[in-house]
Motif scaffolding. Sequence first.
Motif, short mmCIF file in Angstrom:
data_model
loop_
_atom_site.label_atom_id
_atom_site.label_comp_id
_atom_site.label_asym_id
_atom_site.label_seq_id
_atom_site.Cartn_x
_atom_site.Cartn_y
_atom_site.Cartn_z
N ASP A 130 0.81 -0.81 -0.23
CA ASP A 130 0.32 0.21 0.19
C ASP A 130 0.91 1.56 -0.08
O ASP A 130 0.64 2.44 -0.90
N ASP A 145 -5.25 6.61 -2.68
CA ASP A 145 -5.46 5.40 -1.99
C ASP A 145 -6.30 4.72 -3.60
O ASP A 145 -6.31 3.56 -3.46
N LYS A 148 -4.45 1.34 -3.82
CA LYS A 148 -4.97 0.14 -2.13
C LYS A 148 -6.19 -0.32 -2.60
O LYS A 148 -6.46 -1.64 -1.72
N ILE A 149 -7.40 0.45 -2.84
CA ILE A 149 -8.63 -0.05 -3.47
C ILE A 149 -8.89 -1.18 -4.48
O ILE A 149 -8.88 -2.25 -4.27
N ASP A 152 -7.00 -4.52 -2.46
CA ASP A 152 -7.27 -4.59 -1.48
C ASP A 152 -7.87 -6.01 -1.30
O ASP A 152 -8.35 -6.41 -1.98
N GLN A 155 -11.09 -7.60 -0.07
CA GLN A 155 -12.07 -7.91 -1.30
C GLN A 155 -12.38 -9.23 -1.94
O GLN A 155 -10.64 -9.70 -2.06
N CYS A 158 -10.58 -10.03 -5.08
CA CYS A 158 -8.70 -9.41 -5.16
C CYS A 158 -8.30 -11.23 -5.55
O CYS A 158 -8.50 -11.83 -5.47
N ASN A 269 0.72 -8.34 -5.41
CA ASN A 269 -0.55 -7.51 -6.22
C ASN A 269 -1.05 -8.25 -7.41
O ASN A 269 -0.28 -7.70 -8.34
#
Length: 302
Positions: A130, A145, A148-149, A152, A155, A158, A269
Motif C-alpha cells: 500500500d 489510495d 490500495k483500493i 485490497d 475483498q 482480489c 499484488n
Amino acid sequence: MAERLVPAISLKDFERRKEEIIEQLVEAAENAGFLTLVDHGISVDEIEAQFAISRAFFGLSLETKGKTPHSRKTNNGLEYMAQLRPSTGTYDQKESLWLQRNSEWPSDDDVPQFRETTENFMAKCASISDQVLSCFAKAIGFPEDYFKIANDPLQPDCLTQLRLIHYPASENAAGSWRAGSHTDIGCLTLLFQRDGEDGLEICPGRENHSTFAMGEIFTPLPAKTGPIVVNIGDMLMAWSDDRLKSNFHRVRAKDIGKSPDRYSIAYFNQSRKGFVLQGPKKKYPPMTVDDYFKQAVARNFG
C-alpha cells in the motif's frame, strides 16, 4: 553492477519523506523496473520465521503436500515441477505453494502455526505494498489510495497471492532452468530471498507491456535476507501507460558445480477482478482486471 542498477530505497519516516521516496521509486521503476526496500517494517527474524514455515512445508512428503492440491481454476495450491515456460520450452525446476486468504491451506497439524504465521506475514506485505503503490498512484496522476483500493486483499474478488517457492539443490545444471525468463502479470511483486541462495537475474529494456521485447544483458541480483526485492508487473506497466517498466527476469542454477537449495517468497499484488484498468493518458482501451489477466495468461502460456 546490480547495486547500481537496482537501488536500495528506505521507507524510514515514510510520511515525512514521502516526496523523496516517490522520486526514488519512480526513477527506479522507469529504468530498471526493479528496486530493493529497506527499513520496511518486517524484521529479519519475522522473515526467517516465514522461511522456516516454508522449509517445513516443502520438507513434507509429496503425498502430504498434495493435501493442498493445485487448482487450475484459481491457481492456488501445490504446483510441483509443472510450470512450462515458453521462453525455454522446459519445465521450471521448482515446487511452489500458491495461497490466498480464502483458498485451501495446509493443516497446522502438518506444519504447526502455518496459517497464523503466514497470514500475519501477508498482512505486513499488504501494508508495505500500500505504501509503495500510493507513491506510484500519486506519480502517475491517480488519487493516492487508488491502487490500495484496487489491490485490497480483503475483498472477495482480489487476485492477490502469496507464493512459497523451493528450488531443489542441483549439480551441473546446464540446459535446465529454475525459472525461465518471464515478466510478472500482476501489478507489483514483493520478493524475499535468503543469504547465499542466489540465482535471480534481471534484464531491463522493455518498452511495451504486451510484447516480449527485452534488453540483451541479464544481471545477477545477489540474494540477501532482509531487503525486499520489488518489481513492476505488466498490469502496472499498462496502468501507467508504459511509463513504469515490467522487465524480464529469471532464476538460474550453476551450469557447472553445485547449487544449494533456494527458497524464496513472493507476494503478488494482482488487483481485483472487477476493477477497470486504464492509464490516465488512455494509451490503451479500458478493460477489467479479470479480462486483462486472462489475456495475459493466454499470451504468456498459450
